[in-house]
Design a protein around this motif. Structure first.
Motif, PDB file in Angstrom:
ATOM      1  N   ILE A  92       0.856  -1.196   0.000  1.00  0.00           N
ATOM      2  CA  ILE A  92       0.000   0.000   0.000  1.00  0.00           C
ATOM      3  C   ILE A  92       0.889   1.241   0.000  1.00  0.00           C
ATOM      4  O   ILE A  92       1.726   1.409   0.895  1.00  0.00           O
ATOM      5  CB  ILE A  92      -0.914   0.013   1.242  1.00  0.00           C
ATOM      6  CG1 ILE A  92      -1.795  -1.234   1.230  1.00  0.00           C
ATOM      7  CG2 ILE A  92      -1.761   1.283   1.276  1.00  0.00           C
ATOM      8  CD1 ILE A  92      -2.520  -1.485   2.524  1.00  0.00           C
ATOM      9  N   PRO A  93       0.751   2.108  -1.001  1.00  0.00           N
ATOM     10  CA  PRO A  93       1.622   3.278  -1.054  1.00  0.00           C
ATOM     11  C   PRO A  93       1.334   4.261   0.079  1.00  0.00           C
ATOM     12  O   PRO A  93       0.203   4.376   0.545  1.00  0.00           O
ATOM     13  CB  PRO A  93       1.292   3.901  -2.418  1.00  0.00           C
ATOM     14  CG  PRO A  93      -0.071   3.400  -2.752  1.00  0.00           C
ATOM     15  CD  PRO A  93      -0.191   2.052  -2.118  1.00  0.00           C
ATOM     16  N   THR A  94       2.381   4.962   0.509  1.00  0.00           N
ATOM     17  CA  THR A  94       2.219   5.994   1.526  1.00  0.00           C
ATOM     18  C   THR A  94       1.769   7.297   0.858  1.00  0.00           C
ATOM     19  O   THR A  94       1.802   7.426  -0.375  1.00  0.00           O
ATOM     20  CB  THR A  94       3.545   6.259   2.231  1.00  0.00           C
ATOM     21  OG1 THR A  94       4.476   6.736   1.248  1.00  0.00           O
ATOM     22  CG2 THR A  94       4.098   4.995   2.895  1.00  0.00           C
ATOM     23  N   PHE A  95       1.419   8.274   1.682  1.00  0.00           N
ATOM     24  CA  PHE A  95       1.059   9.596   1.187  1.00  0.00           C
ATOM     25  C   PHE A  95       2.204  10.172   0.350  1.00  0.00           C
ATOM     26  O   PHE A  95       1.986  10.762  -0.706  1.00  0.00           O
ATOM     27  CB  PHE A  95       0.747  10.503   2.382  1.00  0.00           C
ATOM     28  CG  PHE A  95       0.387  11.900   1.985  1.00  0.00           C
ATOM     29  CD1 PHE A  95      -0.858  12.191   1.442  1.00  0.00           C
ATOM     30  CD2 PHE A  95       1.297  12.938   2.137  1.00  0.00           C
ATOM     31  CE1 PHE A  95      -1.182  13.484   1.058  1.00  0.00           C
ATOM     32  CE2 PHE A  95       0.984  14.231   1.760  1.00  0.00           C
ATOM     33  CZ  PHE A  95      -0.257  14.503   1.230  1.00  0.00           C
ATOM     34  N   GLU A  96       3.441   9.956   0.834  1.00  0.00           N
ATOM     35  CA  GLU A  96       4.615  10.474   0.112  1.00  0.00           C
ATOM     36  C   GLU A  96       4.760   9.794  -1.259  1.00  0.00           C
ATOM     37  O   GLU A  96       5.069  10.450  -2.252  1.00  0.00           O
ATOM     38  CB  GLU A  96       5.892  10.255   0.932  1.00  0.00           C
ATOM     39  CG  GLU A  96       6.020  11.142   2.160  1.00  0.00           C
ATOM     40  CD  GLU A  96       5.103  10.721   3.300  1.00  0.00           C
ATOM     41  OE1 GLU A  96       4.709   9.535   3.344  1.00  0.00           O
ATOM     42  OE2 GLU A  96       4.770  11.591   4.135  1.00  0.00           O
TER      43      GLU A  96
END
Ligand code: SF4
Ligand code: SF4
Length: 162
Positions: free
Chosen positions: A7-11
């Motif tokens: 799951i990708p982070t906000f960054e």
């Protein structure tokens, strides 16, 4: 987190988003492709040159958002379901989000469904405004969703049942 959970982070996500200025000019692609794998159907599907040629097929795609017209051909051709098209000009308070959707049954136009975030959590109700069933062409169907603009960067999937 991306390496561990997928799951990708906000960054991670911020890196692949166009500028707010571009988002406010009309539909454009968002490519949440973060893994170096040998894959390029997004590039071969794009007819406007918005997706740049891959120097190495293992590289991540690079996009010129100014050349993207939001046609969504790359969305239905991506085997990783990594691409969406976002139109923040759909209406004053709603965005239009085109997502790939592999499950059956497909939703129906006019149906209200649950909008899910990247972790699969329900975040809001969204309305299905268009369904392109491209399974016969061996492509991924595309569901167009109208949703409140505040959830446009959050919703990435839908669930049909309560
Ligand atoms: S949405 Fe259409 S124009 Fe934009 S990158 Fe994808 S294929 Fe190219
Ligand atoms: S087709 Fe999808 S998974 Fe493959 S490189 Fe393009 S965006 Fe990534």
């Amino acid at each position: 987190m991306l390496e561990v959970t997928g799951i990708p982070t906000f960054e991670d996500i911020e890196k692949v988003y166009p500028s707010e200025e571009r988002l406010n000019q009309g539909p454009t692609v968002i490519m949440e492709c973060f893994q170096n794998i040998p894959c390029n159907p997004c590039y071969t599907a794009c007819r406007t040159g918005a997706i740049k040629p891959f120097e190495d097929i293992n590289h991540l795609p690079t996009v010129d958002h100014d050349l993207c017209n939001g046609c969504s051909l790359c969305v239905s051709n991506c085997p990783g379901l990594a691409i969406v098209v976002l139109d923040m000009t759909y209406s004053e308070d709603q965005a239009l989000l085109k997502i790939p959707y592999e499950f059956l049954p497909l939703p129906e136009v006019g149906q209200w469904v649950k909008g899910l975030d990247r972790e699969g959590k329900v975040v809001c109700d969204v309305k299905v405004v268009k369904v392109i069933d491209s399974k016969a062409l061996d492509k991924t169907p595309i569901i167009s969703l109208a949703l409140d603009k505040q959830y446009a960067k959050v919703v990435r999937n839908i669930r049909l049942e309560e």
